[in-house]
Design a protein around this motif. Structure first.
Motif, PDB file in Angstrom:
ATOM      1  N   THR A   1      -6.393 -14.623  -3.436  1.00 38.27           N
ATOM      2  CA  THR A   1      -7.145 -14.030  -4.548  1.00 38.27           C
ATOM      3  C   THR A   1      -6.945 -14.823  -5.825  1.00 38.27           C
ATOM      4  OG1 THR A   1      -6.905 -11.836  -3.547  1.00 38.27           O
ATOM      5  CG2 THR A   1      -7.476 -11.919  -5.877  1.00 38.27           C
ATOM      6  N   SER A   2      -5.702 -15.175  -6.122  1.00 34.04           N
ATOM      7  CA  SER A   2      -5.423 -15.963  -7.322  1.00 34.04           C
ATOM      8  C   SER A   2      -6.087 -17.338  -7.242  1.00 34.04           C
ATOM      9  CB  SER A   2      -3.905 -16.118  -7.507  1.00 34.04           C
ATOM     10  OG  SER A   2      -3.293 -14.861  -7.696  1.00 34.04           O
TER      11      SER A   2
ATOM     12  N   SER B   1     -10.790  -6.707  -8.605  1.00 38.15           N
ATOM     13  CA  SER B   1     -10.335  -5.450  -8.016  1.00 38.15           C
ATOM     14  C   SER B   1      -9.272  -5.697  -6.963  1.00 38.15           C
ATOM     15  CB  SER B   1     -11.521  -4.702  -7.406  1.00 38.15           C
ATOM     16  OG  SER B   1     -12.433  -4.284  -8.399  1.00 38.15           O
ATOM     17  N   ALA B   2      -9.454  -6.766  -6.176  1.00 38.92           N
ATOM     18  CA  ALA B   2      -8.468  -7.093  -5.153  1.00 38.92           C
ATOM     19  C   ALA B   2      -7.104  -7.338  -5.781  1.00 38.92           C
ATOM     20  CB  ALA B   2      -8.920  -8.314  -4.359  1.00 38.92           C
ATOM     21  N   LYS B   3      -7.083  -8.080  -6.866  1.00 41.44           N
ATOM     22  CA  LYS B   3      -5.805  -8.382  -7.509  1.00 41.44           C
ATOM     23  C   LYS B   3      -5.163  -7.124  -8.074  1.00 41.44           C
ATOM     24  CE  LYS B   3      -3.514 -11.596 -10.594  1.00 41.44           C
ATOM     25  NZ  LYS B   3      -3.628 -12.865 -11.355  1.00 41.44           N
ATOM     26  N   LYS B   4      -5.970  -6.240  -8.633  1.00 39.67           N
ATOM     27  CA  LYS B   4      -5.438  -5.001  -9.179  1.00 39.67           C
ATOM     28  C   LYS B   4      -4.743  -4.176  -8.106  1.00 39.67           C
ATOM     29  CE  LYS B   4      -6.912  -0.735 -11.492  1.00 39.67           C
ATOM     30  NZ  LYS B   4      -8.080   0.007 -12.057  1.00 39.67           N
ATOM     31  N   GLN B   5      -5.389  -4.034  -6.937  1.00 40.17           N
ATOM     32  CA  GLN B   5      -4.798  -3.257  -5.856  1.00 40.17           C
ATOM     33  C   GLN B   5      -3.559  -3.941  -5.281  1.00 40.17           C
ATOM     34  OE1 GLN B   5      -5.668  -0.312  -5.409  1.00 40.17           O
ATOM     35  NE2 GLN B   5      -7.712  -0.192  -6.290  1.00 40.17           N
ATOM     36  N   LEU B   6      -3.590  -5.262  -5.194  1.00 42.54           N
ATOM     37  CA  LEU B   6      -2.446  -5.991  -4.650  1.00 42.54           C
ATOM     38  C   LEU B   6      -1.240  -5.891  -5.568  1.00 42.54           C
ATOM     39  CD1 LEU B   6      -4.261  -9.124  -3.235  1.00 42.54           C
ATOM     40  CD2 LEU B   6      -2.956  -7.448  -1.912  1.00 42.54           C
TER      41      LEU B   6
ATOM     42  N   HIS C   1      -0.356   6.324  -3.025  1.00 42.99           N
ATOM     43  CA  HIS C   1       1.056   5.966  -3.061  1.00 42.99           C
ATOM     44  C   HIS C   1       1.476   5.234  -1.787  1.00 42.99           C
ATOM     45  CE1 HIS C   1       0.817   8.946  -6.255  1.00 42.99           C
ATOM     46  NE2 HIS C   1       1.955   8.474  -6.716  1.00 42.99           N
ATOM     47  N   ASN C   2       0.506   4.733  -1.081  1.00 42.91           N
ATOM     48  CA  ASN C   2       0.761   4.027   0.177  1.00 42.91           C
ATOM     49  C   ASN C   2       0.404   2.559  -0.004  1.00 42.91           C
ATOM     50  OD1 ASN C   2       0.590   2.910   2.749  1.00 42.91           O
ATOM     51  ND2 ASN C   2      -0.019   4.846   3.680  1.00 42.91           N
ATOM     52  N   PRO C   3       1.384   1.644  -0.021  1.00 45.61           N
ATOM     53  CA  PRO C   3       1.069   0.228  -0.268  1.00 45.61           C
ATOM     54  C   PRO C   3       0.123  -0.364   0.757  1.00 45.61           C
ATOM     55  CG  PRO C   3       3.319   0.485   0.526  1.00 45.61           C
ATOM     56  CD  PRO C   3       2.818   1.861   0.217  1.00 45.61           C
ATOM     57  N   TYR C   4       0.154   0.149   1.982  1.00 45.16           N
ATOM     58  CA  TYR C   4      -0.726  -0.417   3.003  1.00 45.16           C
ATOM     59  C   TYR C   4      -2.164   0.049   2.843  1.00 45.16           C
ATOM     60  CZ  TYR C   4       3.207  -2.673   5.085  1.00 45.16           C
ATOM     61  OH  TYR C   4       4.279  -3.496   5.277  1.00 45.16           O
ATOM     62  N   TYR C   5      -2.349   1.221   2.288  1.00 44.38           N
ATOM     63  CA  TYR C   5      -3.700   1.642   1.960  1.00 44.38           C
ATOM     64  C   TYR C   5      -4.239   0.792   0.813  1.00 44.38           C
ATOM     65  CZ  TYR C   5      -7.607   4.496   0.391  1.00 44.38           C
ATOM     66  OH  TYR C   5      -8.851   4.920   0.021  1.00 44.38           O
ATOM     67  N   LEU C   6      -3.396   0.521  -0.186  1.00 49.01           N
ATOM     68  CA  LEU C   6      -3.803  -0.334  -1.298  1.00 49.01           C
ATOM     69  C   LEU C   6      -4.136  -1.736  -0.799  1.00 49.01           C
ATOM     70  CD1 LEU C   6      -1.075   0.821  -3.850  1.00 49.01           C
ATOM     71  CD2 LEU C   6      -3.502   1.445  -3.865  1.00 49.01           C
ATOM     72  N   TYR C   7      -3.353  -2.231   0.149  1.00 46.75           N
ATOM     73  CA  TYR C   7      -3.643  -3.555   0.736  1.00 46.75           C
ATOM     74  C   TYR C   7      -5.000  -3.555   1.430  1.00 46.75           C
ATOM     75  CZ  TYR C   7      -3.493  -7.258   4.238  1.00 46.75           C
ATOM     76  OH  TYR C   7      -3.815  -8.323   5.043  1.00 46.75           O
ATOM     77  N   TYR C   8      -5.289  -2.488   2.155  1.00 45.37           N
ATOM     78  CA  TYR C   8      -6.585  -2.395   2.821  1.00 45.37           C
ATOM     79  C   TYR C   8      -7.721  -2.418   1.803  1.00 45.37           C
ATOM     80  CZ  TYR C   8     -10.626  -0.159   4.929  1.00 45.37           C
ATOM     81  OH  TYR C   8     -11.898   0.151   5.320  1.00 45.37           O
TER      82      TYR C   8
ATOM     83  N   ALA D   1      -7.617  -3.766  -1.160  1.00 46.55           N
ATOM     84  CA  ALA D   1      -7.660  -5.115  -1.721  1.00 46.55           C
ATOM     85  C   ALA D   1      -8.357  -6.078  -0.766  1.00 46.55           C
ATOM     86  CB  ALA D   1      -6.242  -5.597  -2.023  1.00 46.55           C
ATOM     87  N   ARG D   2      -8.055  -5.978   0.499  1.00 48.43           N
ATOM     88  CA  ARG D   2      -8.689  -6.858   1.485  1.00 48.43           C
ATOM     89  C   ARG D   2     -10.190  -6.639   1.521  1.00 48.43           C
ATOM     90  NH1 ARG D   2      -6.759  -6.272   7.574  1.00 48.43           N
ATOM     91  NH2 ARG D   2      -8.135  -4.465   7.420  1.00 48.43           N
ATOM     92  N   ASN D   3     -10.599  -5.387   1.446  1.00 49.02           N
ATOM     93  CA  ASN D   3     -12.025  -5.085   1.444  1.00 49.02           C
ATOM     94  C   ASN D   3     -12.699  -5.661   0.196  1.00 49.02           C
ATOM     95  OD1 ASN D   3     -14.363  -3.574   2.598  1.00 49.02           O
ATOM     96  ND2 ASN D   3     -14.193  -2.431   0.683  1.00 49.02           N
ATOM     97  N   ALA D   4     -12.034  -5.520  -0.970  1.00 48.75           N
ATOM     98  CA  ALA D   4     -12.586  -6.072  -2.210  1.00 48.75           C
ATOM     99  C   ALA D   4     -12.669  -7.597  -2.134  1.00 48.75           C
ATOM    100  CB  ALA D   4     -11.723  -5.643  -3.401  1.00 48.75           C
ATOM    101  N   TYR D   5     -11.634  -8.234  -1.585  1.00 46.43           N
ATOM    102  CA  TYR D   5     -11.632  -9.702  -1.454  1.00 46.43           C
ATOM    103  C   TYR D   5     -12.788 -10.171  -0.586  1.00 46.43           C
ATOM    104  CZ  TYR D   5     -10.083 -14.406  -0.197  1.00 46.43           C
ATOM    105  OH  TYR D   5     -10.033 -15.769   0.014  1.00 46.43           O
ATOM    106  N   GLU D   6     -12.992  -9.492   0.533  1.00 47.08           N
ATOM    107  CA  GLU D   6     -14.065  -9.900   1.450  1.00 47.08           C
ATOM    108  C   GLU D   6     -15.449  -9.740   0.824  1.00 47.08           C
ATOM    109  OE1 GLU D   6     -13.238  -7.483   4.834  1.00 47.08           O
ATOM    110  OE2 GLU D   6     -11.632  -8.809   5.572  1.00 47.08           O
TER     111      GLU D   6
END
Length: 432
Positions: free
Chosen positions: A390-391, A365-370, A345-352, A354-359
């Motif tokens: 990502t898009s 997966s990155a888009k799903k988390q974002l 429930h923490n948007p910044y954890y989800l961003y982290y 997503a960033r890891n998935a993008y890299e």
């Protein structure tokens, strides 16, 4: 360092680079000084009123932070013997002679520093003198090299020209006040940095702090790290006593890493003597006890942190680890579930995530988390910029353009906008 309108140590493992810092206030640019600062990602949110949020700073082993409330059944309150925790008996076998506790001359300036400051525009107003001081630093090419584990007094920072954000802020507050400026400590809710004590699998917490002075011309911020500071972060004035408590806690943890356990305990005790109701400080005392294999005292310290702040994620995560080491799996699972709830429930954890998935090239997966992060908090430019990237990688150009536009609209930091432009130019030049 940056000054401007309205600051964390960097994540462990992030490389350093030579970077200049810029000084500005609400009216004008004052100057630029060369300074070594840690590399950091752009961290800004749109300048507008927004709900208070707590977040995770991405990094190996970092866990999510603070959204109060959990779906799990609450654990009954546990009695904590704070007098025992602060006596030293648990680690030294007998009460440690605590008097006198440390009394570092935190804001004291040596005579030669005062003599130097007395020559800075002596007939000018205090704010003009501060501006002149910053320009004088520029002309002297004054360097403060960043060291995360160097919490120093004002004089030590000036003489050694090294320190962390606390050390630098202490020096600037002391010098500004010597010039007649009304300067105060300002705590900035940038993503808090947790340093994992790898051997013991515990975390300690540091908070970011900078200096603010206010005058009829506006609000001037002096911050060590330009990349980590954004004027729209939740931030608030703290008293000298609160800042000093953080100072002593930092120094206590530094003594702990050096194996000086008696000094470490005294400094951590001094911090708690100044702020006995700080959950951060109790959690750090718990890390100290855990480091020394005094798990019963560590447990009590973490529980005290949670009694003061039921959503304190560092204490929650450390309790989970402690109970797993003790094979107390029911309690470990309870705190694991509590931590997991906060993460998801923490948007910044989800961003982290997503960033890891993008890299790693996992753009789906990155888009799903974002999407989840933006649904929970839509006003962080970083979420939109990463969604744009990502898009773009997924060939969804209209969606990419929409999120890039949102990112630039939300990012009012010129440095961040320039960084984004460089990234987009790079993508343009490397199209297949």
């Amino acid at each position: 360092m940056v000054t401007g309108e309205t600051g964390n140590e960097p994540a462990k493992g992030i490389p350093s680079r030579q970077e200049s810092w810029k000084i500005r206030d609400s009216k004008h640019d004052v100057g630029r000084i060369a300074m070594k600062t840690p590399e950091n990602s752009g961290l800004a949110i749109e300048k507008r009123s927004h709900r208070r949020i707590f977040w995770l700073l991405g990094g190996v082993g970092m866990l999510a932070v603070l959204l109060s409330g959990c779906s799990s059944t609450p654990r009954p309150p546990v009695a904590v013997d704070t007098q025992w925790l602060l006596s030293g008996v648990a680690i030294f076998g007998e009460p440690l002679e605590m008097e006198p506790l440390p009394e570092d001359d935190i804001l004291g300036l040596q005579p030669e520093i005062k003599s130097y400051l007395a020559q800075i525009a002596p007939q000018a107003s205090p704010q003009q003198r501060l501006t002149a001081l910053l320009k004088a630093f520029e002309n002297r090419d004054f360097i403060v090299e960043y060291h995360a584990d160097r919490t120093l007094t004002a004089s030590e920072t000036y003489n050694q020209q090294v320190g962390n954000c606390m050390a630098f802020t202490v020096m600037m507050v002391a010098m500004a006040r010597e010039l007649g400026v009304e300067a105060y400590f300002n705590q900035v809710e940038v993503p808090p940095v947790w340093e994992e004590q790898e051997q013991e699998q515990t975390f300690v917490v540091y908070r970011h702090i900078n200096m603010v002075s206010e005058s009829s011309r506006g609000r001037r911020v002096v911050d060590f790290n330009l990349a980590a500071y954004d004027p729209v972060y939740d931030q608030y004035r703290i008293s000298d006593m609160e800042a000093f408590a953080q100072f002593y806690s930092n120094r206590g943890l530094e003594w702990m890493r050096q194996g000086e356990m008696s000094k470490a305990f005294r400094y951590l005790s001094k911090a708690l003597a100044l702020r006995p109701k700080s959950s951060d400080l109790w959690a750090n005392l718990g890390a100290f006890y855990s480091r020394n294999q005094r798990l019963d005292a560590a447990e009590q310290s973490y529980l005290q942190a949670l009694q003061l702040n039921s959503g304190h994620a560092l204490a929650t995560s450390n309790l989970e680890r402690l109970y797993r080491r003790q094979q107390r799996m029911d309690l470990a699972d309870y705190y694991a579930a509590k931590a997991q709830y906060h993460r998801q429930h923490n948007p910044y954890y989800l961003y982290y995530q997503a960033r890891n998935a993008y890299e790693h090239g996992d753009y789906k997966s990155a888009k799903k988390q974002l999407k989840r992060a933006i649904w929970q908090y839509k006003d962080d430019h970083r979420f939109h910029f990463l969604m744009g990237l990502t898009s773009f990688k997924m060939g969804e150009l209209d969606d990419s353009r929409e999120h890039f536009t949102a990112a630039f609209s939300l990012a009012d930091n010129p440095g961040t906008q320039q960084a984004y432009n460089r990234k987009l130019e790079y993508l343009k030049n490397h199209l297949q």
